[in-house]
Design a protein around this motif. Sequence first.
Motif, PDB file in Angstrom:
ATOM      1  N   PRO A 136       0.801  -1.225   0.000  1.00  0.00           N
ATOM      2  CA  PRO A 136       0.000   0.000   0.000  1.00  0.00           C
ATOM      3  C   PRO A 136       0.836   1.278   0.000  1.00  0.00           C
ATOM      4  O   PRO A 136       0.350   2.340  -0.371  1.00  0.00           O
ATOM      5  N   SER A 137       2.101   1.170   0.402  1.00  0.00           N
ATOM      6  CA  SER A 137       2.939   2.369   0.419  1.00  0.00           C
ATOM      7  C   SER A 137       3.215   2.886  -0.988  1.00  0.00           C
ATOM      8  O   SER A 137       3.612   4.034  -1.158  1.00  0.00           O
ATOM      9  N   ARG A 138       2.977   2.074  -1.991  1.00  0.00           N
ATOM     10  CA  ARG A 138       3.135   2.545  -3.378  1.00  0.00           C
ATOM     11  C   ARG A 138       2.210   3.716  -3.667  1.00  0.00           C
ATOM     12  O   ARG A 138       2.572   4.639  -4.393  1.00  0.00           O
ATOM     13  N   ALA A 139       1.013   3.708  -3.111  1.00  0.00           N
ATOM     14  CA  ALA A 139       0.080   4.822  -3.313  1.00  0.00           C
ATOM     15  C   ALA A 139       0.627   6.092  -2.669  1.00  0.00           C
ATOM     16  O   ALA A 139       0.461   7.187  -3.209  1.00  0.00           O
ATOM     17  N   VAL A 140       1.298   5.943  -1.538  1.00  0.00           N
ATOM     18  CA  VAL A 140       1.907   7.095  -0.873  1.00  0.00           C
ATOM     19  C   VAL A 140       3.030   7.643  -1.746  1.00  0.00           C
ATOM     20  O   VAL A 140       3.147   8.860  -1.947  1.00  0.00           O
ATOM     21  N   LEU A 141       3.857   6.749  -2.277  1.00  0.00           N
ATOM     22  CA  LEU A 141       4.941   7.194  -3.159  1.00  0.00           C
ATOM     23  C   LEU A 141       4.392   7.912  -4.383  1.00  0.00           C
ATOM     24  O   LEU A 141       4.928   8.928  -4.806  1.00  0.00           O
ATOM     25  N   GLU A 142       3.316   7.391  -4.931  1.00  0.00           N
ATOM     26  CA  GLU A 142       2.699   8.030  -6.101  1.00  0.00           C
ATOM     27  C   GLU A 142       2.227   9.439  -5.761  1.00  0.00           C
ATOM     28  O   GLU A 142       2.425  10.373  -6.531  1.00  0.00           O
ATOM     29  N   LEU A 143       1.628   9.599  -4.594  1.00  0.00           N
ATOM     30  CA  LEU A 143       1.148  10.911  -4.169  1.00  0.00           C
ATOM     31  C   LEU A 143       2.298  11.889  -3.976  1.00  0.00           C
ATOM     32  O   LEU A 143       2.277  12.990  -4.516  1.00  0.00           O
ATOM     33  N   ILE A 144       3.316  11.491  -3.226  1.00  0.00           N
ATOM     34  CA  ILE A 144       4.372  12.446  -2.886  1.00  0.00           C
ATOM     35  C   ILE A 144       5.365  12.667  -4.014  1.00  0.00           C
ATOM     36  O   ILE A 144       6.092  13.662  -4.004  1.00  0.00           O
ATOM     37  N   ALA A 145       5.397  11.777  -5.003  1.00  0.00           N
ATOM     38  CA  ALA A 145       6.333  11.941  -6.114  1.00  0.00           C
ATOM     39  C   ALA A 145       5.746  12.758  -7.258  1.00  0.00           C
ATOM     40  O   ALA A 145       6.444  13.079  -8.211  1.00  0.00           O
ATOM     41  N   GLY A 146       4.486  13.114  -7.172  1.00  0.00           N
ATOM     42  CA  GLY A 146       3.864  13.915  -8.219  1.00  0.00           C
ATOM     43  C   GLY A 146       4.484  15.301  -8.289  1.00  0.00           C
ATOM     44  O   GLY A 146       4.793  15.906  -7.258  1.00  0.00           O
ATOM     45  N   LYS A 147       4.660  15.813  -9.492  1.00  0.00           N
ATOM     46  CA  LYS A 147       5.354  17.100  -9.629  1.00  0.00           C
ATOM     47  C   LYS A 147       4.629  18.232  -8.923  1.00  0.00           C
ATOM     48  O   LYS A 147       5.261  19.125  -8.374  1.00  0.00           O
TER      49      LYS A 147
END
Length: 127
Positions: free
Chosen positions: A10-21
Motif C-alpha cells: 500500500p505504500s506505493r500509493a503514498v509514493l505516487e502521491l508524494i512523487a507527483g510534480k
Amino acid sequence: MADVYSSMCPSRAVLELIAGKWTLLIVPLLARGPERNNALLRKIDGISQKVLSQTLRDLEANGLVMRIDHHTVPPHVDYRLTELGHSLSRALEPVDRWAEANLPRIEQAKARAATTPGPAPDTDAAD
C-alpha cells in the motif's frame, strides 16, 4: 511490514502521491506558511485550477494538508501543512536543493544525449 518493491504494498500509493510534480511544488510552498488557493495558483506557474484543487484534496485526504475555512463572505480558505506534511517537507528539502544544484549537470547530460546516437537495443534476455 511495508515493502515498496512489492506491487501489493500500500505504500506505493503514498509514493505516487508524494512523487507527483505538483505535490513536490505545493508542499514546500506551504512549508513557508498558510496560503490561499489563488496565491498558490499565482506562485506555481503552469498548474491549472482543476489540478491544484485535486492535488490539495488528495493531500488533505492523506493527512498532509489542512483546509481552514474561515466562514466569511466572501469565502476565505487557507491551506496549511499538518505536522505530517511538515515532516514530508523536511524530507523533500534535500531533494529540492539537489535538483537546483545539479540542474547544470543534468542540462549538460541532456545536451550530450541529444547529439549522441542512442545505444543499440539490449538483446540480453537474462535481465
